[in-house]
Design an enzyme around this catalytic site. Structure first.
Site, short mmCIF file in Angstrom:
data_model
loop_
_atom_site.label_atom_id
_atom_site.label_comp_id
_atom_site.label_asym_id
_atom_site.label_seq_id
_atom_site.Cartn_x
_atom_site.Cartn_y
_atom_site.Cartn_z
N PRO A 170 9.39 -4.53 -0.09
CG PRO A 170 10.35 -2.81 -1.16
CD PRO A 170 9.36 -3.48 -1.09
CB VAL A 171 11.46 -6.44 5.05
CG1 VAL A 171 11.24 -5.88 6.21
CG2 VAL A 171 11.43 -7.33 4.09
CG ASP A 209 -0.83 0.63 8.04
OD1 ASP A 209 0.01 0.56 7.57
OD2 ASP A 209 -1.57 1.09 8.25
CB ALA A 251 1.35 -1.86 4.77
CE LYS A 287 1.09 1.42 4.51
NZ LYS A 287 1.63 2.79 4.65
C1 CDM Z 1 2.26 4.59 9.48
C2 CDM Z 1 2.05 3.44 9.07
O1 CDM Z 1 2.21 1.86 8.34
C3 CDM Z 1 0.62 4.66 7.95
O2 CDM Z 1 -0.19 3.28 6.97
C4 CDM Z 1 0.43 3.04 10.14
O3 CDM Z 1 -0.48 4.43 10.72
C5 CDM Z 1 1.39 2.21 11.08
O4 CDM Z 1 0.63 0.80 10.80
P1 CDM Z 1 1.37 -0.32 11.83
O5 CDM Z 1 3.23 -0.03 11.02
O6 CDM Z 1 0.73 -1.45 11.45
O7 CDM Z 1 1.70 -0.01 13.15
P2 CDM Z 1 1.49 -0.85 14.47
O8 CDM Z 1 2.25 -2.17 14.16
O9 CDM Z 1 -0.12 -0.95 14.36
O10 CDM Z 1 2.23 0.32 15.67
C6 CDM Z 1 3.59 0.20 15.05
C7 CDM Z 1 4.12 1.04 16.23
O11 CDM Z 1 3.45 2.45 15.76
C8 CDM Z 1 3.21 3.22 16.30
N1 CDM Z 1 1.66 3.75 15.95
C9 CDM Z 1 1.42 3.60 15.04
C10 CDM Z 1 -0.45 3.20 14.63
C11 CDM Z 1 -0.69 4.70 14.74
N2 CDM Z 1 -2.21 5.54 14.41
N3 CDM Z 1 -0.28 5.40 15.76
C12 CDM Z 1 0.68 5.11 16.30
O12 CDM Z 1 1.81 5.75 17.55
C13 CDM Z 1 2.82 2.97 17.85
O13 CDM Z 1 3.95 3.13 18.34
C14 CDM Z 1 2.92 1.42 17.69
O14 CDM Z 1 3.46 0.81 18.31
N1 ATP Z 2 5.07 -11.16 7.09
C1 ATP Z 2 6.77 -10.08 7.34
N2 ATP Z 2 7.24 -9.33 6.49
C2 ATP Z 2 7.93 -8.05 6.95
N3 ATP Z 2 8.16 -7.73 7.97
C3 ATP Z 2 8.25 -8.99 8.75
C4 ATP Z 2 6.82 -9.62 8.87
N4 ATP Z 2 6.39 -10.46 9.50
C5 ATP Z 2 6.60 -9.32 10.78
N5 ATP Z 2 8.14 -8.31 10.45
C6 ATP Z 2 8.28 -7.01 10.56
O1 ATP Z 2 8.37 -6.04 10.52
C7 ATP Z 2 8.55 -4.61 10.85
C8 ATP Z 2 8.20 -3.90 9.46
O2 ATP Z 2 8.05 -4.73 8.19
P1 ATP Z 2 6.75 -4.16 7.19
O3 ATP Z 2 7.81 -4.46 6.27
O4 ATP Z 2 5.77 -4.56 7.81
O5 ATP Z 2 7.31 -2.42 8.07
P2 ATP Z 2 6.47 -1.26 6.79
O6 ATP Z 2 6.06 -1.97 5.55
O7 ATP Z 2 7.09 -0.15 7.66
O8 ATP Z 2 4.82 -1.49 7.36
P3 ATP Z 2 4.05 -0.30 8.53
O9 ATP Z 2 4.15 0.26 6.35
O10 ATP Z 2 2.95 -0.85 8.06
O11 ATP Z 2 4.69 0.85 9.10
C9 ATP Z 2 10.28 -6.10 9.73
O12 ATP Z 2 11.12 -4.97 10.58
C10 ATP Z 2 9.96 -7.00 10.41
O13 ATP Z 2 10.89 -7.99 11.65
#
Ligand code: CDM
Ligand code: ATP
Length: 288
Positions: free
Chosen positions: A93-94, A135, A99, A9
């Site tokens: 990419p991680v 997310d 997401a 996304k």
């Molecule tokens: C940055 C976005 O990816 C934008 O789409 C999202 O808001 C974050 O979604 P996400 O990675 O699924 O977030 P979560 O895994 O639920 O939360 C990770 C950490 O981000 C912070 N967090 C996340 C979502 C939110 N609305 N407020 C927060 O402050 C909190 O410290 C939380 O512990």
């Molecule tokens: N299935 C998975 N794929 C990728 N990372 C994962 C997974 N499960 C757990 N993780 C952990 O979650 C952390 C965040 O990875 P992810 O790729 O979801 O980040 P992101 O794309 O920034 O997510 P968001 O946009 O929701 O913040 C990684 O550093 C990894 O250690």
């Protein structure tokens, strides 16, 4: 083996309103899925165990994996005796702001709903998804939506105006928690969410370009100046608009003319290892 796609996304707008008593932030963001996706393979196990197979060394293969957490949530909630082997073919990419993990969790919820014949609706799966991450609810539905609350309250939107997206991810990982933690609420420059909603309904590409905005950019750009450089390069090579996705560090540029896609893609390849030219998926998958 049942295969399920887990698309990435991008955030067309991301606004942060205030900090909540539960430690999360109240957000208002417009997200849309793109055709860069992980592929999740699900295979039933008779031993009740959940196993993760992933070739990506940055992805945990135990209870820390969000796909693992999705399987455990459904198995324990519905008293499923079976287990499942989850094979993750990572393309997203991680720790990129795309997401990836959230989408893998959503795909696992949808796949196991079918495999274990749970007959849950998308709304029920999205409620489960919210317990795994903010997310995940959006990723259960896909398409385009306005997400509020901490990101788990989803209002469907039509597909945005058609365009190409170039994604460029510098070789840094960004912690979402650190970025939200670094935000100064009273300094937030609020994006024009209402203009973006109007642009989407009216298929107004120019207004969409103007309305893009991400309140978290200020934090990530300060922590990682290379993200600013990528934004500048993306514009220099001809993008119509540029923004960081989520908490970053991935930057996306939008462009309508396919002829410009290659120039931007090749230009960014000089700065980033992970560059992708993708299309918007736009609408929800009707089979979701
Ligand atoms: C940055 C976005 O990816 C934008 O789409 C999202 O808001 C974050 O979604 P996400 O990675 O699924 O977030 P979560 O895994 O639920 O939360 C990770 C950490 O981000 C912070 N967090 C996340 C979502 C939110 N609305 N407020 C927060 O402050 C909190 O410290 C939380 O512990
Ligand atoms: N299935 C998975 N794929 C990728 N990372 C994962 C997974 N499960 C757990 N993780 C952990 O979650 C952390 C965040 O990875 P992810 O790729 O979801 O980040 P992101 O794309 O920034 O997510 P968001 O946009 O929701 O913040 C990684 O550093 C990894 O250690």
């Amino acid at each position: 083996m049942l295969y399920v796609k887990a698309p990435a996304k991008i955030n067309l707008t991301l606004d942060v309103l205030h900090k909540r008593p539960d430690g999360y932030h109240e957000v208002e963001m417009i997200m849309t899925t793109v055709d860069l996706a992980d592929r999740i393979g699900l295979e039933r196990r008779t031993d009740g165990q959940i196993r993760i197979i992933s070739a990506d060394r940055y992805v945990p293969d135990d209870h820390r994996n969000l796909a693992y957490q999705a399987a455990r949530l459904l198995r324990d909630t519905y008293g499923i005796k079976e287990g499942v082997t989850i094979t993750l073919e990572k393309k997203i990419p991680v720790a990129a702001g795309l997401a990836g993990g959230s989408s893998d969790a959503a795909a696992t919820l949808k796949g196991l709903n079918y495999l274990w014949d749970l007959k849950l609706t998308s709304d029920q799966l999205a409620v489960h998804g919210a317990k795994i991450g903010s997310d995940v609810s959006f990723c259960v539905y896909g398409g385009t939506a306005l997400a509020t609350g901490r990101g788990e309250l989803i209002q469907e939107l039509p597909a945005p105006p058609n365009c190409w997206i170039i994604l460029a991810k510098p070789s840094i990982g960004v912690s979402t928690a650190d970025v939200y933690g670094g935000l100064k609420i009273n300094e937030v420059i609020h994006p024009k969410t209402k203009d973006m909603i109007r642009a989407i309904h009216e298929k107004d590409y120019e207004l969409m370009c103007e309305a893009m905005g991400n309140a978290l950019e200020a934090v990530t750009l300060k922590l990682h100046p290379e993200v600013s450089m990528i934004k500048e390069q993306m514009m220099k090579f001809g993008a119509d608009a540029v923004l960081m996705s989520g908490s970053g560090p991935t930057v996306f540029g939008i462009v309508q003319h396919e002829s410009r896609v290659n120039r931007i893609y090749n230009g960014l390849r000089g700065f980033c290892d992970e560059v992708y030219a993708v299309r918007l998926l736009g609408e929800r998958d009707p089979l979701a």
